[in-house]
Scaffold this motif. Sequence first.
Motif, mmCIF file in Angstrom:
data_model
loop_
_atom_site.group_PDB
_atom_site.id
_atom_site.type_symbol
_atom_site.label_atom_id
_atom_site.label_comp_id
_atom_site.label_asym_id
_atom_site.label_seq_id
_atom_site.Cartn_x
_atom_site.Cartn_y
_atom_site.Cartn_z
ATOM 1 N N PHE A 153 1.667 5.214 0.135
ATOM 2 C CA PHE A 153 1.184 6.671 0.421
ATOM 3 C C PHE A 153 2.581 7.526 0.242
ATOM 4 C CE2 PHE A 153 -2.636 6.571 3.254
ATOM 5 C CZ PHE A 153 -2.715 5.219 3.222
ATOM 6 N N TYR A 181 0.349 18.842 -5.458
ATOM 7 C CA TYR A 181 -0.747 17.868 -6.042
ATOM 8 C C TYR A 181 -0.899 17.576 -7.311
ATOM 9 C CZ TYR A 181 -5.587 16.024 -6.021
ATOM 10 O OH TYR A 181 -6.670 15.425 -6.538
ATOM 11 N N ASP A 202 -5.201 9.697 -4.815
ATOM 12 C CA ASP A 202 -4.875 10.791 -4.078
ATOM 13 C C ASP A 202 -5.408 10.635 -2.808
ATOM 14 O OD1 ASP A 202 -7.570 10.975 -4.890
ATOM 15 O OD2 ASP A 202 -7.210 13.098 -5.435
ATOM 16 N N MET A 203 -6.295 9.875 -2.366
ATOM 17 C CA MET A 203 -6.573 9.774 -0.920
ATOM 18 C C MET A 203 -5.441 9.323 0.015
ATOM 19 S SD MET A 203 -9.793 10.883 -0.299
ATOM 20 C CE MET A 203 -9.511 11.722 -2.003
ATOM 21 N N ASN A 204 -4.353 8.827 -0.670
ATOM 22 C CA ASN A 204 -3.002 8.221 -0.100
ATOM 23 C C ASN A 204 -2.009 9.359 -0.178
ATOM 24 O OD1 ASN A 204 -4.763 5.966 0.346
ATOM 25 N ND2 ASN A 204 -3.147 4.738 -0.528
ATOM 26 N N PHE A 205 -2.425 10.505 -0.437
ATOM 27 C CA PHE A 205 -1.141 11.626 -0.560
ATOM 28 C C PHE A 205 -1.314 12.299 1.135
ATOM 29 C CE2 PHE A 205 -1.997 12.567 -5.223
ATOM 30 C CZ PHE A 205 -1.543 11.586 -5.546
ATOM 31 N N VAL A 206 -0.478 12.641 1.713
ATOM 32 C CA VAL A 206 -0.488 13.151 2.944
ATOM 33 C C VAL A 206 0.571 14.431 2.846
ATOM 34 C CG1 VAL A 206 -0.013 12.775 5.369
ATOM 35 C CG2 VAL A 206 -0.624 10.914 3.983
ATOM 36 N N PHE A 207 -0.038 15.335 3.197
ATOM 37 C CA PHE A 207 0.757 16.838 3.255
ATOM 38 C C PHE A 207 1.070 17.102 4.834
ATOM 39 C CE2 PHE A 207 -0.702 18.748 -1.119
ATOM 40 C CZ PHE A 207 0.041 17.714 -2.059
ATOM 41 N N GLU A 213 0.800 -1.276 0.053
ATOM 42 C CA GLU A 213 -0.019 0.144 0.092
ATOM 43 C C GLU A 213 1.067 1.283 0.106
ATOM 44 O OE1 GLU A 213 -3.826 1.190 2.443
ATOM 45 O OE2 GLU A 213 -2.510 0.230 3.530
#
Lengths: 175, 175
Positions: free
Chosen positions: B86, B102, B114-119, B84
């Motif tokens: 991220f 993004y 994109d739900m697995n992008f973490v800023f 998985e």
Amino acid sequence: MKKRIAIDMDEVMADAVSKHLELFNRDYQENLTVADLQGKKLRDLRPHLAEQISAYFDQDSFFRDLKVMEDSQEVIRELSEHYEIFIATAAMEVPNSFADKYAWLREHFPFLNDMNFVFCGNKSIIHADYLIDDNVKHFPNFCGQGILFTAPHNIHETGYVRVNNWKEVRAYFLS
Amino acid sequence: MKKRIAIDMDEVMADAVSKHLELFNRDYQENLTVADLQGKKLRDLRPHLAEQISAYFDQDSFFRDLKVMEDSQEVIRELSEHYEIFIATAAMEVPNSFADKYAWLREHFPFLNDMNFVFCGNKSIIHADYLIDDNVKHFPNFCGQGILFTAPHNIHETGYVRVNNWKEVRAYFLS
């Protein structure tokens, strides 16, 4: 080491529902209120307008001037003396909102460390002891204790630790 | 359940150093190269210009057209079949960069969710099994295994699992 609380923004720190209703009522000559939203989202009430209803969130600045939820500033400040506070918002659902959400947090919660802001989507990535959120979908895969913050759409959810307002958050963590 | 790999952006997926050097050389009539940066950052080489050097990151669009690191697309696609994935980027250090980062991810890694992008800022908030990052500061408080991705500034760091390029990442995770 301090325990860590992650806090959601919309419907927990920021009142997005009121603004959403206000814009919708204005544009569609309706008079819907929060009372109409018990157990539902606006799109459930007017499914034929679901697309238009979601589009409000994509408008520039929708998230910039939301009202601060009652007592949230005071209680989060108190919590921050005893816990490590992170803000965890599902901003990836609305990529236009990044700058507005950041500016809103800096304006209304200037005592928080912006290195502890997390703009994400799937909140199972959050490594914290607690997550205060109005959306139950984030709890099953969260590694800590989920705490459901009451919002109109979630009043029928059961099986979760629930807090109805920030005074109850204070009581849960600080009493 | 698949194990989870969190991947940093700058100097791991995106080549920020080359663009930074290029803009600096142009503006200050210098000819610095990556070879000059071994074990150092640009601001260490020209400390009297530290402020100006940092300001490049705040320019609109600095992060929008960075070159993709060699083999990263191919290897991350392969990894995503077994792990998985991220993306965890310290975007809070440069709030202007949110939209660009993004858009860059959507353009060059369209197969990622994109739900697995973490800023974020402080990466101790990341709940993953592995973190591939060029910055050792994120490892001591990370809950999983840190993996140091070689960048000019970190070549003298010892005591970490190190990968020198994306082929080595592939070998670490998939061989």
